[in-house]
Structures are given as C-alpha cells and as structure tokens.
Design a protein around this motif. Structure first.
Motif, mmCIF file in Angstrom:
data_model
loop_
_atom_site.group_PDB
_atom_site.id
_atom_site.type_symbol
_atom_site.label_atom_id
_atom_site.label_comp_id
_atom_site.label_asym_id
_atom_site.label_seq_id
_atom_site.Cartn_x
_atom_site.Cartn_y
_atom_site.Cartn_z
ATOM 1 N N LYS A 51 1.040 11.072 -18.720
ATOM 2 C CA LYS A 51 0.282 11.526 -17.366
ATOM 3 C C LYS A 51 -1.245 10.067 -18.143
ATOM 4 C CE LYS A 51 -3.422 15.335 -16.593
ATOM 5 N NZ LYS A 51 -3.772 14.217 -15.547
ATOM 6 N N VAL A 52 -1.588 10.223 -16.941
ATOM 7 C CA VAL A 52 -3.018 9.334 -16.745
ATOM 8 C C VAL A 52 -4.336 9.113 -16.534
ATOM 9 C CG1 VAL A 52 -2.015 7.010 -16.448
ATOM 10 C CG2 VAL A 52 -2.535 8.466 -14.597
ATOM 11 N N GLU A 53 -5.353 9.426 -17.047
ATOM 12 C CA GLU A 53 -6.442 10.229 -16.852
ATOM 13 C C GLU A 53 -7.632 9.159 -15.308
ATOM 14 O OE1 GLU A 53 -8.568 10.037 -21.483
ATOM 15 O OE2 GLU A 53 -8.915 8.161 -20.481
ATOM 16 N N LYS A 54 -6.639 8.065 -15.184
ATOM 17 C CA LYS A 54 -7.535 7.392 -13.428
ATOM 18 C C LYS A 54 -6.172 6.861 -13.486
ATOM 19 C CE LYS A 54 -11.609 5.609 -11.530
ATOM 20 N NZ LYS A 54 -12.305 4.857 -11.964
ATOM 21 N N ILE A 55 -6.406 6.688 -12.152
ATOM 22 C CA ILE A 55 -4.919 6.245 -10.866
ATOM 23 C C ILE A 55 -5.939 4.923 -10.695
ATOM 24 C CG2 ILE A 55 -3.522 5.741 -9.193
ATOM 25 C CD1 ILE A 55 -3.033 8.679 -9.707
ATOM 26 N N VAL A 56 -5.147 3.685 -10.334
ATOM 27 C CA VAL A 56 -5.822 2.906 -9.358
ATOM 28 C C VAL A 56 -5.319 1.745 -8.681
ATOM 29 C CG1 VAL A 56 -8.157 2.049 -10.821
ATOM 30 C CG2 VAL A 56 -6.045 1.210 -11.398
ATOM 31 N N GLY A 57 -5.326 1.147 -7.305
ATOM 32 C CA GLY A 57 -4.255 0.331 -7.194
ATOM 33 C C GLY A 57 -4.904 0.805 -5.353
ATOM 34 N N PRO A 58 -4.351 -0.390 -4.645
ATOM 35 C CA PRO A 58 -4.221 0.183 -3.056
ATOM 36 C C PRO A 58 -3.010 0.296 -2.456
ATOM 37 C CG PRO A 58 -3.889 -1.844 -3.806
ATOM 38 C CD PRO A 58 -4.084 -1.451 -4.944
ATOM 39 N N GLY A 59 -2.190 1.367 -1.259
ATOM 40 C CA GLY A 59 -1.563 1.263 -0.721
ATOM 41 C C GLY A 59 -0.990 1.610 0.634
ATOM 42 N N ALA A 84 2.666 1.176 -15.410
ATOM 43 C CA ALA A 84 2.252 0.435 -14.121
ATOM 44 C C ALA A 84 2.694 1.219 -13.354
ATOM 45 C CB ALA A 84 2.277 -1.138 -14.168
ATOM 46 N N CYS A 85 3.058 0.757 -11.920
ATOM 47 C CA CYS A 85 4.397 1.996 -11.024
ATOM 48 C C CYS A 85 4.143 0.360 -9.657
ATOM 49 C CB CYS A 85 4.041 2.910 -10.964
ATOM 50 S SG CYS A 85 4.136 4.373 -11.825
ATOM 51 N N THR A 86 5.039 0.466 -9.671
ATOM 52 C CA THR A 86 6.101 -0.310 -8.274
ATOM 53 C C THR A 86 6.881 -0.433 -7.926
ATOM 54 O OG1 THR A 86 5.678 -2.577 -7.561
ATOM 55 C CG2 THR A 86 6.726 -2.559 -9.829
ATOM 56 N N PRO A 87 7.305 -0.736 -6.574
ATOM 57 C CA PRO A 87 7.977 0.089 -5.965
ATOM 58 C C PRO A 87 9.484 -0.818 -6.402
ATOM 59 C CG PRO A 87 6.346 0.635 -4.188
ATOM 60 C CD PRO A 87 5.949 -0.556 -5.227
ATOM 61 N N PRO A 88 10.529 -0.051 -6.475
ATOM 62 C CA PRO A 88 11.672 -1.263 -6.097
ATOM 63 C C PRO A 88 12.164 -1.758 -5.637
ATOM 64 C CG PRO A 88 12.728 0.894 -6.477
ATOM 65 C CD PRO A 88 10.977 1.158 -6.637
ATOM 66 N N GLY A 139 5.020 4.785 -3.260
ATOM 67 C CA GLY A 139 4.773 5.840 -2.415
ATOM 68 C C GLY A 139 4.030 7.191 -3.407
ATOM 69 N N VAL A 140 4.262 8.244 -3.030
ATOM 70 C CA VAL A 140 3.401 8.958 -3.652
ATOM 71 C C VAL A 140 4.100 9.860 -4.298
ATOM 72 C CG1 VAL A 140 3.155 11.531 -3.023
ATOM 73 C CG2 VAL A 140 3.528 9.838 -1.173
ATOM 74 N N GLN A 141 5.577 9.639 -4.998
ATOM 75 C CA GLN A 141 5.964 10.091 -6.203
ATOM 76 C C GLN A 141 4.920 9.208 -7.645
ATOM 77 O OE1 GLN A 141 7.088 8.577 -3.362
ATOM 78 N NE2 GLN A 141 8.949 6.955 -4.472
ATOM 79 N N ALA A 142 4.950 7.880 -7.171
ATOM 80 C CA ALA A 142 4.541 7.130 -7.937
ATOM 81 C C ALA A 142 2.810 7.665 -8.515
ATOM 82 C CB ALA A 142 4.365 5.625 -7.764
ATOM 83 N N ILE A 143 2.405 8.049 -7.324
ATOM 84 C CA ILE A 143 1.122 8.604 -8.046
ATOM 85 C C ILE A 143 1.026 10.025 -8.525
ATOM 86 C CG2 ILE A 143 -1.281 9.256 -6.624
ATOM 87 C CD1 ILE A 143 -0.689 5.963 -6.681
ATOM 88 N N ALA A 144 2.127 10.919 -8.247
ATOM 89 C CA ALA A 144 1.700 12.377 -8.501
ATOM 90 C C ALA A 144 2.530 12.144 -9.965
ATOM 91 C CB ALA A 144 2.548 13.392 -7.365
ATOM 92 N N GLY A 198 -4.035 4.744 -15.282
ATOM 93 C CA GLY A 198 -2.565 4.289 -14.126
ATOM 94 C C GLY A 198 -2.228 2.583 -13.289
ATOM 95 N N ALA A 199 -2.055 1.913 -12.658
ATOM 96 C CA ALA A 199 -1.800 1.202 -11.848
ATOM 97 C C ALA A 199 -0.993 1.197 -11.266
ATOM 98 C CB ALA A 199 -2.050 -0.304 -12.937
ATOM 99 N N TYR A 200 -1.363 0.266 -9.585
ATOM 100 C CA TYR A 200 -0.006 0.675 -8.630
ATOM 101 C C TYR A 200 0.183 0.081 -7.719
ATOM 102 C CZ TYR A 200 2.825 2.242 -4.733
ATOM 103 O OH TYR A 200 3.882 2.292 -3.637
ATOM 104 N N VAL A 201 0.929 -0.893 -8.057
ATOM 105 C CA VAL A 201 1.203 -2.461 -7.029
ATOM 106 C C VAL A 201 1.972 -2.308 -6.206
ATOM 107 C CG1 VAL A 201 1.437 -4.853 -7.737
ATOM 108 C CG2 VAL A 201 0.510 -3.585 -9.545
ATOM 109 N N PRO A 202 1.468 -2.201 -5.122
ATOM 110 C CA PRO A 202 2.607 -2.181 -3.960
ATOM 111 C C PRO A 202 3.546 -2.933 -3.928
ATOM 112 C CG PRO A 202 0.112 -2.623 -3.160
ATOM 113 C CD PRO A 202 0.103 -3.187 -4.357
#
Length: 423
Positions: free
Chosen positions: A202-210, A155-159, A186-191, A124-128
């Motif tokens: 569900k992912v095995e690893k979460i990467v990305g800044p925030g 990938a998750c990124t805020p709307p 936010g937190v809801q994306a990481i969770a 899972g990639a988190y993009v601010p």
C-alpha cells in the motif's frame, strides 16, 4: 475544421469545447474492479490482468533477472539520451525543493512560526504501457520523487502480451530509481497500490497518467491514497496571431492528436488567413503520418475569434493540459493565461520538448482540471507541517485575543488552557 466564434456566449463555448469522455461514464466499472481488488488482493489483480490485458501472470513483480536482461537490450546511445533527460528533469525539480527541512521566523516578540518539510514514505507511480513504451513518463514520475526524498518508490506498468515489460520502460524505471516494479496496469494497478495486496504494498500517494479508466480509479480510491491529479487523454491549445508559422502549429497539433482518439488539438486565433494556412498544413502533414488513423479520429479544431484577448479567455475556459503561445508579444499573453497544465512560449517551444528533455514535467492535469490542479512537481511528494514556537511573553501578547474568541465560540476549556498558564 475552421469555425468562427465571433461573439459566442459562454454556454455555446462550453458546448463547442465539451470533452468527448467523462470520468462518470466509466466510474461504475472502475468501482467494481477496485472493490474486488480491495477484497481479493493478488487473485483479483491476476483475474483482471488476464481479462483486460490477455496475460496470465504468475509473478506480479519484475525480477532482478528480468531487469538485467532488459538493460542489456538497450544500446549505449539510448542510455545516454535517458541520462541527459534525467539530468535536466533533476535540475529543474531540485529548484522546487525547499532549501532546508524547516524554516522559522519571528511573527511578533516571543512567537516564531514556520513550516517543517517531510517527504512521503512510500509512493506509487503508474506508467502507461501495454502496446507502447513510455520511458519518458517513468522519468517524469520517479525523478521528482527521488529529488523530494521519498523513502520507497513503487511502480506499476501494464505487461505486454508475453507477460513482460518493454525493456526501455524497465530501463528508465531502474535508472530513475524505482525500488520495486510490478507488471500490472489499469484499474487493478491503481487499486492494488491504494489498498495493498499480498504482493503489492500500500502506498500513501499514487501519481501518473493513464486512460479514462485509470483516471476514474484514481479518483475513486482517494479515501485510501492521495493522488496527484486527474490525467487522461492529451490536450493542446495553440494561441497564435498572424506572425505564427503555420507548419509549426500544424505539426504540434498533429503531435498531440496522435496520442489518442480522445485527444484534443485546438488552434485559437484572430487571423482567418492563419487559420486557413494551418488547415492546409494539417492535411498535408497528415498524409505521411504513421498514426494517421488515430489522428483522423482525434478532436482537432481551428477557431477564429475577435482578438487575442478573446482567444486567451476561451483558453482559460477550456483549461487545457498544454498551451502554446505564438504571438508578437508572447509574455504579455502568457501573463493572461490562468488555467493550463504547462505553457510553451515561442515558435521554438513545442510540447515535445517538455515531453522528453527540457526538464519540466509532462505529467499534467487534463479534462479541465487545470483550473484547480497543478502539474507534477517536487512538492507533490512533500508534506508541510506548521511549526509554532511560543514563549511566555509571546503567549501573553495574544492572550486576550485567544480567550475572547474562545469564549465567544463557547469553548471555555480552550480559554482556560491559556488562563492556566498565567495563574
């Protein structure tokens, strides 16, 4: 802004460079939201997206039509810049990938040992996002995962307030190779990525800044998914002597300060003259800075020390995200830097180069975590498994050592498992 740090002890240094925010200060909130997402799934994700982002989402996932419409809005010149950045990022991260899927070498007659390399299946990639657009971060996360051979990239990124994702971020995610994209931050994306919901796998690893809440959430969900590193507010430490160019230093410090009011921009130098010149340059350059309100609130400081060695030791104590070295003998100073997310060497190596186009990664540990964490790299997405090929003769050569140590530890069955092969 200028402070003298001649002969200051370690305790005083820690107080001077104490971070403004800590994960512990927001962990309770992160836990509450994450736990609710784990139990409530999509409903909890929608609830907190409405509460924190002011967006009432029906569909969490970006549709094909949304993706097509986003790409249509991006001009060819911008597409070309994204392609060039992707090429450089891919080239650099390809050098980090093992040359084969496995290696074996003979340690002693009859014993060959090695490692097998296996890419993660789903990350899972988190993009601010939200009020801004960070296509560069999308590239920095997705391209290395592609190079590593990850099977599926989420990938998750805020709307934005209208429930859409910035077209440039969507385009970058698509060009880099994200398989599925969700309008959640936010937190809801990481969770959601850590535990899985009805819509988000569900992912095995979460990467990305925030922000600090995202970082706290990443630390909290590590029982369900591994993370890359804690990556929060941006940081820079410039190590410079009297040969450095004040205007360059000032511009680089301001560049990091414009990220966030909790950002850290620091100059460490043995030259009082340079310190004074940089201070004047900062004031001059801030006058026309579009994000001056943020810059003025960020943590900026200029510190004069006894010599360059003292500056490097303070830098190692801070363990910042970015380090710039502008001194007479930069490679000698570089060799003394132990704790840094990334290091830029020379007058013409600004952090912005790595942020966008040089090819090295800009997703890096902050908050002092550079003491123990590495920055984003291809191996973040690859597991290593030890391989042991042992023949009868090889086992015989170490039989006495195995059985003796096993019996000393009281594990007779271990010893018998070896004896059995020679009865």
């Amino acid at each position: 802004m200028i402070k003298q740090l001649y002969g200051v002890d370690d305790a005083a240094l820690d107080e001077v460079f104490k971070r403004r925010t800590s994960i512990s200060s927001v962990m309770d909130t992160a836990k509450k939201v994450a736990d609710e997402v784990r139990e409530g799934g999509d409903a909890a994700v929608r609830k907190y997206t409405k509460q924190f982002d002011g967006v009432d989402l029906r569909d969490l996932e970006v549709t094909d039509d949304e993706m097509y419409n986003a790409v249509e809005l991006i001009d060819y010149e911008t597409i070309g810049h994204l392609e060039k950045a992707i090429d450089n990022i891919e080239a650099f991260h390809a050098l980090q990938r093992p040359s084969g899927d496995m290696w074996l070498t003979e340690i002693s007659p009859g014993i060959r040992l090695g490692q097998k390399f296996t890419p993660l299946e789903r990350i899972g990639a988190y993009v601010p996002g939200g009020t801004g657009s960070y296509p560069s971060t999308a590239l920095m996360l997705i391209v290395p995962a592609q190079v590593a051979g990850v099977s599926e990239i989420i990938a998750c990124t805020p709307p934005r307030k209208d429930g859409t994702i910035h077209p440039l971020t969507l385009t970058a995610l698509d060009m880099a190779g994200a398989d599925r994209i969700f309008k959640v931050g936010g937190v809801q994306a990481i969770a959601a990525m850590a535990y899985g919901t009805q819509s988000i796998p569900k992912v095995e690893k979460i990467v990305g800044p925030g922000n600090i809440y995202v970082t706290a959430a990443k630390m909290y969900v590590r029982d369900a998914a591994e993370i890359d590193m804690p990556a929060g507010p941006s940081e820079i430490v410039v190590i410079a002597d009297d040969t450095a160019i004040p205007s360059f230093i000032a511009s680089d410090m301001i560049a990091q300060a414009e990220h966030d009011v909790n950002a850290m921009s620091i100059l460490l130098t043995p030259s009082e003259m340079l310190a004074e010149s940089v201070e004047l340059e900062i004031e001059r350059q801030k006058e026309n800075a579009p994000r001056r309100q943020i810059i003025d609130k960020a943590g900026m400081g200029i510190y004069v020390l006894d010599d360059l060695d003292a500056a490097v030791e303070v830098c190692n104590r801070i363990a910042p995200e970015h380090v710039e070295i502008m001194v007479r003998d930069p490679m000698s100073t570089l060799n003394k830097v132990r704790n840094a997310g990334t290091v830029y060497v020379g007058d013409y190596a600004p952090v912005a180069a790595g942020d966008y186009a040089s090819g090295a990664n800009h997703v890096l540990p902050t908050g002092g975590y550079a003491k123990v964490f590495s920055g984003m790299n291809t191996m973040q997405f690859i597991k290593t498994t030890s391989v042991q090929v042992i023949e009868k003769g090889g086992l015989e050569g170490i039989k006495d050592t195995i059985t003796a140590l096993a019996e000393i530890e009281g594990f007779d069955a271990h010893a018998r498992s070896v004896y059995k092969r020679f009865e």
